[in-house]
Design a protein around this motif. Sequence first.
Motif, PDB file in Angstrom:
ATOM      1  N   VAL A  48     -49.695 -49.074 -11.126  1.00 49.47           N
ATOM      2  CA  VAL A  48     -50.753 -48.987 -12.135  1.00 49.47           C
ATOM      3  C   VAL A  48     -50.428 -47.969 -13.226  1.00 49.47           C
ATOM      4  O   VAL A  48     -50.614 -48.244 -14.408  1.00 49.47           O
ATOM      5  N   LYS A  49     -49.913 -46.821 -12.859  1.00 51.77           N
ATOM      6  CA  LYS A  49     -49.632 -45.773 -13.847  1.00 51.77           C
ATOM      7  C   LYS A  49     -48.694 -46.255 -14.956  1.00 51.77           C
ATOM      8  O   LYS A  49     -48.961 -45.981 -16.142  1.00 51.77           O
ATOM      9  N   PRO A  50     -47.594 -46.980 -14.642  1.00 49.91           N
ATOM     10  CA  PRO A  50     -46.751 -47.469 -15.742  1.00 49.91           C
ATOM     11  C   PRO A  50     -47.488 -48.420 -16.700  1.00 49.91           C
ATOM     12  O   PRO A  50     -47.246 -48.398 -17.905  1.00 49.91           O
ATOM     13  N   ILE A  51     -48.392 -49.224 -16.171  1.00 50.02           N
ATOM     14  CA  ILE A  51     -49.169 -50.133 -17.025  1.00 50.02           C
ATOM     15  C   ILE A  51     -50.075 -49.329 -17.947  1.00 50.02           C
ATOM     16  O   ILE A  51     -50.146 -49.592 -19.153  1.00 50.02           O
ATOM     17  N   ILE A  52     -50.773 -48.346 -17.379  1.00 50.49           N
ATOM     18  CA  ILE A  52     -51.672 -47.498 -18.168  1.00 50.49           C
ATOM     19  C   ILE A  52     -50.872 -46.711 -19.206  1.00 50.49           C
ATOM     20  O   ILE A  52     -51.269 -46.611 -20.368  1.00 50.49           O
ATOM     21  N   THR A  53     -49.723 -46.173 -18.797  1.00 44.86           N
ATOM     22  CA  THR A  53     -48.888 -45.396 -19.716  1.00 44.86           C
ATOM     23  C   THR A  53     -48.423 -46.256 -20.887  1.00 44.86           C
ATOM     24  O   THR A  53     -48.469 -45.821 -22.048  1.00 44.86           O
ATOM     25  N   ASN A  54     -47.992 -47.481 -20.614  1.00 44.01           N
ATOM     26  CA  ASN A  54     -47.474 -48.354 -21.667  1.00 44.01           C
ATOM     27  C   ASN A  54     -48.553 -48.940 -22.567  1.00 44.01           C
ATOM     28  O   ASN A  54     -48.278 -49.262 -23.722  1.00 44.01           O
ATOM     29  N   ASN A  55     -49.783 -49.093 -22.050  1.00 37.90           N
ATOM     30  CA  ASN A  55     -50.809 -49.808 -22.806  1.00 37.90           C
ATOM     31  C   ASN A  55     -51.992 -48.958 -23.260  1.00 37.90           C
ATOM     32  O   ASN A  55     -52.683 -49.352 -24.199  1.00 37.90           O
ATOM     33  N   CYS A  56     -52.246 -47.835 -22.599  1.00 41.40           N
ATOM     34  CA  CYS A  56     -53.519 -47.142 -22.823  1.00 41.40           C
ATOM     35  C   CYS A  56     -53.398 -45.676 -23.231  1.00 41.40           C
ATOM     36  O   CYS A  56     -54.237 -45.170 -23.981  1.00 41.40           O
ATOM     37  N   ILE A  57     -52.422 -44.977 -22.692  1.00 44.50           N
ATOM     38  CA  ILE A  57     -52.402 -43.521 -22.781  1.00 44.50           C
ATOM     39  C   ILE A  57     -52.222 -43.003 -24.209  1.00 44.50           C
ATOM     40  O   ILE A  57     -52.604 -41.871 -24.510  1.00 44.50           O
ATOM     41  N   ALA A  58     -51.671 -43.808 -25.103  1.00 48.23           N
ATOM     42  CA  ALA A  58     -51.502 -43.355 -26.489  1.00 48.23           C
ATOM     43  C   ALA A  58     -52.839 -42.975 -27.113  1.00 48.23           C
ATOM     44  O   ALA A  58     -52.907 -42.057 -27.928  1.00 48.23           O
ATOM     45  N   CYS A  59     -53.911 -43.656 -26.730  1.00 51.00           N
ATOM     46  CA  CYS A  59     -55.239 -43.349 -27.268  1.00 51.00           C
ATOM     47  C   CYS A  59     -56.130 -42.640 -26.245  1.00 51.00           C
ATOM     48  O   CYS A  59     -56.957 -41.812 -26.603  1.00 51.00           O
ATOM     49  N   HIS A  60     -55.988 -42.984 -24.974  1.00 46.83           N
ATOM     50  CA  HIS A  60     -56.901 -42.501 -23.930  1.00 46.83           C
ATOM     51  C   HIS A  60     -56.316 -41.338 -23.136  1.00 46.83           C
ATOM     52  O   HIS A  60     -56.239 -41.376 -21.915  1.00 46.83           O
ATOM     53  N   PHE A  61     -55.911 -40.290 -23.831  1.00 47.14           N
ATOM     54  CA  PHE A  61     -55.446 -39.065 -23.189  1.00 47.14           C
ATOM     55  C   PHE A  61     -56.598 -38.070 -23.171  1.00 47.14           C
ATOM     56  O   PHE A  61     -57.627 -38.296 -23.815  1.00 47.14           O
ATOM     57  N   SER A  62     -56.469 -36.982 -22.423  1.00 48.66           N
ATOM     58  CA  SER A  62     -57.519 -35.956 -22.406  1.00 48.66           C
ATOM     59  C   SER A  62     -57.709 -35.425 -23.816  1.00 48.66           C
ATOM     60  O   SER A  62     -56.762 -34.977 -24.448  1.00 48.66           O
ATOM     61  N   GLY A  63     -58.925 -35.519 -24.319  1.00 52.17           N
ATOM     62  CA  GLY A  63     -59.234 -35.104 -25.681  1.00 52.17           C
ATOM     63  C   GLY A  63     -59.141 -36.236 -26.684  1.00 52.17           C
ATOM     64  O   GLY A  63     -59.474 -36.069 -27.847  1.00 52.17           O
ATOM     65  N   GLY A  64     -58.713 -37.403 -26.235  1.00 47.83           N
ATOM     66  CA  GLY A  64     -58.612 -38.565 -27.112  1.00 47.83           C
ATOM     67  C   GLY A  64     -59.817 -39.469 -26.929  1.00 47.83           C
ATOM     68  O   GLY A  64     -60.931 -39.020 -26.679  1.00 47.83           O
ATOM     69  N   GLU A  65     -59.578 -40.771 -27.058  1.00 49.93           N
ATOM     70  CA  GLU A  65     -60.645 -41.762 -26.888  1.00 49.93           C
ATOM     71  C   GLU A  65     -61.207 -41.706 -25.470  1.00 49.93           C
ATOM     72  O   GLU A  65     -60.500 -41.408 -24.521  1.00 49.93           O
ATOM     73  N   SER A  66     -62.479 -42.026 -25.340  1.00 48.64           N
ATOM     74  CA  SER A  66     -63.128 -42.066 -24.032  1.00 48.64           C
ATOM     75  C   SER A  66     -63.032 -43.488 -23.485  1.00 48.64           C
ATOM     76  O   SER A  66     -63.179 -44.449 -24.240  1.00 48.64           O
ATOM     77  N   PRO A  67     -62.775 -43.648 -22.230  1.00 50.23           N
ATOM     78  CA  PRO A  67     -62.526 -42.640 -21.197  1.00 50.23           C
ATOM     79  C   PRO A  67     -61.071 -42.177 -21.222  1.00 50.23           C
ATOM     80  O   PRO A  67     -60.177 -42.932 -21.586  1.00 50.23           O
ATOM     81  N   ALA A  68     -60.858 -40.933 -20.798  1.00 47.05           N
ATOM     82  CA  ALA A  68     -59.495 -40.431 -20.651  1.00 47.05           C
ATOM     83  C   ALA A  68     -58.870 -41.132 -19.453  1.00 47.05           C
ATOM     84  O   ALA A  68     -59.530 -41.350 -18.437  1.00 47.05           O
ATOM     85  N   LEU A  69     -57.608 -41.524 -19.581  1.00 51.98           N
ATOM     86  CA  LEU A  69     -56.913 -42.262 -18.523  1.00 51.98           C
ATOM     87  C   LEU A  69     -55.590 -41.600 -18.158  1.00 51.98           C
ATOM     88  O   LEU A  69     -54.633 -42.268 -17.785  1.00 51.98           O
ATOM     89  N   GLY A  70     -55.544 -40.273 -18.210  1.00 56.56           N
ATOM     90  CA  GLY A  70     -54.299 -39.552 -17.969  1.00 56.56           C
ATOM     91  C   GLY A  70     -53.988 -39.255 -16.525  1.00 56.56           C
ATOM     92  O   GLY A  70     -52.849 -38.977 -16.184  1.00 56.56           O
ATOM     93  N   THR A  71     -54.998 -39.309 -15.639  1.00 54.94           N
ATOM     94  CA  THR A  71     -54.772 -38.962 -14.237  1.00 54.94           C
ATOM     95  C   THR A  71     -55.252 -40.089 -13.330  1.00 54.94           C
ATOM     96  O   THR A  71     -56.009 -40.977 -13.748  1.00 54.94           O
TER      97      THR A  71
END
Length: 145
Positions: A73-96
Amino acid sequence: MKKITLLLIFTFFAILFSCETSTFQDIEQDPAATTQNNSGSTDNTSGSTSGSTTGSTSGTTTTTPNVTYTTDVKPIITNNCIACHFSGGESPALGTYTQVKNAASAGKLLCTIQAQGCRTMPPSGKMSQANINLILLWKTQGYIQ
């Protein structure tokens, strides 16, 4: 008036039958996740490292992989979501792990990646059905870290 009624009926049925659904069996057993080579051994192509194996009378072996956050799951989230959904970015944060698990269990993550009545994410378009199925299987298997 008859033409409009027929057009509306046709449109209704076209929309009704064009929707894509995933059953538990579709999510539980992804045929693309397992291939059998010529020597008879099974190669798991989904990236998972463990799973349960069952044989059938036709001689093929199927594997239901244990989907984990770290491996699948983490590689999918990293490749598709984390650019915007990091801590302090778009809600919800998806970094952990916890943030992704909470978003998935609340239903918002799954709604948006499946584009089912929610805003479609990622913004570039719906991600592949194989990736969506992995995340759904991760949820079904209990959010294994």
